[in-house]
Design a protein around this motif. Structure first.
Motif, mmCIF file in Angstrom:
data_model
loop_
_atom_site.group_PDB
_atom_site.id
_atom_site.type_symbol
_atom_site.label_atom_id
_atom_site.label_comp_id
_atom_site.label_asym_id
_atom_site.label_seq_id
_atom_site.Cartn_x
_atom_site.Cartn_y
_atom_site.Cartn_z
ATOM 1 N N ALA A 1 18.192 -33.707 22.691
ATOM 2 C CA ALA A 1 16.856 -33.202 23.023
ATOM 3 C C ALA A 1 17.047 -31.919 23.814
ATOM 4 O O ALA A 1 18.159 -31.616 24.276
ATOM 5 N N PRO A 2 16.000 -31.138 23.990
ATOM 6 C CA PRO A 2 16.142 -29.897 24.770
ATOM 7 C C PRO A 2 16.652 -30.185 26.182
ATOM 8 O O PRO A 2 16.332 -31.234 26.752
ATOM 9 N N PRO A 3 17.450 -29.292 26.754
ATOM 10 C CA PRO A 3 17.910 -29.492 28.130
ATOM 11 C C PRO A 3 16.737 -29.460 29.105
ATOM 12 O O PRO A 3 15.684 -28.877 28.818
ATOM 13 N N ALA A 4 16.944 -30.084 30.259
ATOM 14 C CA ALA A 4 15.864 -30.180 31.248
ATOM 15 C C ALA A 4 15.456 -28.819 31.788
ATOM 16 O O ALA A 4 14.316 -28.630 32.219
ATOM 17 N N LYS A 5 16.383 -27.861 31.784
ATOM 18 C CA LYS A 5 16.076 -26.515 32.251
ATOM 19 C C LYS A 5 16.799 -25.503 31.380
ATOM 20 O O LYS A 5 17.746 -25.845 30.670
ATOM 21 N N VAL A 6 16.348 -24.281 31.435
ATOM 22 C CA VAL A 6 16.987 -23.234 30.651
ATOM 23 C C VAL A 6 18.416 -23.037 31.155
ATOM 24 O O VAL A 6 18.632 -22.852 32.361
ATOM 25 N N PRO A 7 19.421 -23.089 30.282
ATOM 26 C CA PRO A 7 20.803 -22.908 30.724
ATOM 27 C C PRO A 7 20.992 -21.559 31.405
ATOM 28 O O PRO A 7 20.553 -20.529 30.894
ATOM 29 N N SER A 8 21.673 -21.588 32.553
ATOM 30 C CA SER A 8 21.899 -20.335 33.281
ATOM 31 C C SER A 8 23.329 -20.199 33.774
ATOM 32 O O SER A 8 23.749 -19.108 34.162
ATOM 33 N N THR A 9 24.101 -21.283 33.771
ATOM 34 C CA THR A 9 25.492 -21.247 34.228
ATOM 35 C C THR A 9 26.394 -21.832 33.152
ATOM 36 O O THR A 9 25.926 -22.510 32.224
ATOM 37 N N ILE A 10 27.701 -21.620 33.294
ATOM 38 C CA ILE A 10 28.617 -22.116 32.271
ATOM 39 C C ILE A 10 28.605 -23.637 32.195
ATOM 40 O O ILE A 10 28.829 -24.211 31.121
ATOM 41 N N SER A 11 28.324 -24.309 33.302
ATOM 42 C CA SER A 11 28.282 -25.771 33.271
ATOM 43 C C SER A 11 27.054 -26.306 32.554
ATOM 44 O O SER A 11 26.987 -27.497 32.224
ATOM 45 N N ASP A 12 26.076 -25.438 32.295
ATOM 46 C CA ASP A 12 24.882 -25.837 31.547
ATOM 47 C C ASP A 12 25.122 -25.856 30.039
ATOM 48 O O ASP A 12 24.213 -26.204 29.272
ATOM 49 N N LEU A 13 26.322 -25.477 29.607
ATOM 50 C CA LEU A 13 26.650 -25.450 28.183
ATOM 51 C C LEU A 13 27.709 -26.519 27.900
ATOM 52 O O LEU A 13 28.907 -26.245 27.959
ATOM 53 N N PRO A 14 27.298 -27.745 27.582
ATOM 54 C CA PRO A 14 28.265 -28.797 27.275
ATOM 55 C C PRO A 14 28.914 -28.563 25.913
ATOM 56 O O PRO A 14 28.383 -27.845 25.066
ATOM 57 N N GLU A 15 30.052 -29.212 25.714
ATOM 58 C CA GLU A 15 30.790 -29.071 24.456
ATOM 59 C C GLU A 15 29.939 -29.473 23.264
ATOM 60 O O GLU A 15 29.833 -28.749 22.280
ATOM 61 N N GLY A 16 29.327 -30.647 23.309
ATOM 62 C CA GLY A 16 28.374 -31.037 22.278
ATOM 63 C C GLY A 16 28.963 -31.310 20.916
ATOM 64 O O GLY A 16 28.343 -30.994 19.893
ATOM 65 N N ASP A 17 30.154 -31.908 20.865
ATOM 66 C CA ASP A 17 30.891 -32.153 19.623
ATOM 67 C C ASP A 17 31.465 -30.836 19.098
ATOM 68 O O ASP A 17 30.948 -29.757 19.376
ATOM 69 N N THR A 18 32.539 -30.948 18.336
ATOM 70 C CA THR A 18 33.274 -29.773 17.870
ATOM 71 C C THR A 18 33.399 -29.802 16.356
ATOM 72 O O THR A 18 33.639 -30.860 15.762
ATOM 73 N N LEU A 19 33.242 -28.637 15.756
ATOM 74 C CA LEU A 19 33.376 -28.461 14.317
ATOM 75 C C LEU A 19 34.498 -27.471 14.018
ATOM 76 O O LEU A 19 34.840 -26.627 14.844
ATOM 77 N N ALA A 20 35.043 -27.553 12.827
ATOM 78 C CA ALA A 20 35.870 -26.498 12.257
ATOM 79 C C ALA A 20 35.208 -26.098 10.943
ATOM 80 O O ALA A 20 34.276 -26.766 10.481
ATOM 81 N N PHE A 21 35.669 -25.003 10.354
ATOM 82 C CA PHE A 21 35.059 -24.524 9.118
ATOM 83 C C PHE A 21 36.142 -24.033 8.166
ATOM 84 O O PHE A 21 37.127 -23.419 8.588
ATOM 85 N N ARG A 22 35.947 -24.304 6.899
ATOM 86 C CA ARG A 22 36.752 -23.670 5.855
ATOM 87 C C ARG A 22 35.819 -22.724 5.115
ATOM 88 O O ARG A 22 34.821 -23.143 4.526
ATOM 89 N N VAL A 23 36.117 -21.437 5.177
ATOM 90 C CA VAL A 23 35.279 -20.441 4.523
ATOM 91 C C VAL A 23 36.047 -19.831 3.356
ATOM 92 O O VAL A 23 37.240 -19.538 3.468
#
Length: 341
Positions: free
Chosen positions: A203-225
């Motif tokens: 869901a949307p974060p409780a506040k607008v991200p403003s610091t690096i700690s406000d950006l969680p990893e949130g799962d990781t992807l790789a790509f084959r292009v």
């Protein structure tokens, strides 16, 4: 970020070989790098070799944007991967990471490198991968492809939700200039089997991200292009871990491999990855540079990295692969050979 966390010029370290489906890529030293190439310069050079799968190789170029980032130009169309260009200081390589460091973007720096992107691929949402993406999306209209966490963060940061495509891994997307296969992946971990800012957003974060700690990893992807219908194909990573089962069968021509830190707890990382990828023709180490320094001149090695040890492991695990250590100032063709000599 690949920290728990991740030289210079661009030596091409190689021994050549032929697979039935691939081209022989014989190595040679790259020599001195050329000056930084502005985004307004010619964006592509024809790949120097066929991919071995038939058909005509498209006009394609690769530029390393530092950290895990790439700019890929195919027949006049531009795609970005993890474009982190502002590279502000957080204390990570100094007195210790300040998790409350404010997010910032330098438009002049970003605009000088991105061209006119149509698509931005995002591996995960740490600041050294996502930090400049809101600005890029809002100023260029580029479509962003990433996780649900990336979606919620970007919308909170003012990006139009209609520009964002949420993926989970397994999707094969036709985006015109490129075919993009989304690969479920993993974030690297430190000696405590942990990493900075874990967690996902549903869901949307409780506040607008403003610091690096406000950006969680949130799962990781790789790509084959894959460029055009016939390649070349490149495997793009944003962190130095992977799902072995997920990458088997990808068989890319080029593998942009994130370098692990000395304290990484990923077991037998290099040999398992290169075996699962079926010994790519070219291995390109990424995320080994100090991304708290400006993107100019020659890369400075992240003090947590042992790039030489990584290269030794690649040679042992995949002796027929050609190794290209990239430089910020060089435009490479579809076989990762320099075009701006």
């Amino acid at each position: 970020m690949t920290h728990d966390t991740h030289a210079s010029g661009g030596p091409d370290v190689s021994s050549g070989r032929r697979f039935g489906r691939r081209t022989v890529l014989r190595g040679a030293a790259l020599g001195a790098a050329s000056p930084l190439i502005p985004a307004t310069a010619a964006t592509a050079a024809t790949a120097s070799a066929s991919t071995g799968r038939g058909g005509t190789t498209p006009s394609v170029s690769f530029r390393w944007l530092g950290t895990a980032g790439w700019r890929i130009d195919v027949d006049g169309h531009t795609v970005l991967f993890d474009p982190y260009l502002t590279r502000f200081r957080t204390g990570l390589f100094d007195d210790g990471l300040d998790s409350e460091t404010e997010l910032k973007t330098d438009p002049v720096v970003v605009d000088a490198h991105i061209g006119r992107p149509e698509v931005v691929l995002v591996s995960h949402s740490h600041w050294d991968h996502l930090g400049d993406v809101p600005y890029i999306a809002k100023t260029t209209g580029a479509r962003v492809i990433g996780t649900e966490t990336t979606y919620h963060l970007l919308v909170a940061l003012g990006v139009d939700s209609g520009q964002i495509s949420v993926v989970k891994g397994g999707e094969v997307l036709d985006i015109g200039a490129l075919t993009v296969e989304v690969v479920p992946s993993l974030h690297s971990r430190n000696k405590k089997c942990a990493y900075f800012a874990p967690g996902t957003l549903n869901a949307p974060p409780a506040k607008v991200p403003s610091t690096i700690s406000d950006l969680p990893e949130g799962d990781t992807l790789a790509f084959r292009v894959t460029a055009g219908k016939h390649g070349p194909s490149a495997f793009l990573m944003g962190a130095s871990d992977f799902s072995e089962r997920a990458v088997r069968g990808l068989r890319p021509d080029l593998a942009m491999v994130a370098v692990p830190t000395a304290t990484s707890t990923t077991h037998d990382y290099v040999s398992r990855l290169l075996s699962a990828l079926d010994a790519p023709d070219v291995v390109v180490p990424v995320h080994w540079d100090n991304f708290e320094l400006p993107l100019k001149g020659s890369p400075v090695i992240d003090p947590a990295m042992d790039l030489d040890a990584f290269l030794t492991q690649v040679r042992k695990a995949s002796p027929a692969s050609r190794i290209v250590v990239p430089d910020y100032r060089t435009v490479y063709d579809g076989a990762m050979r320099p075009t701006n000599r």
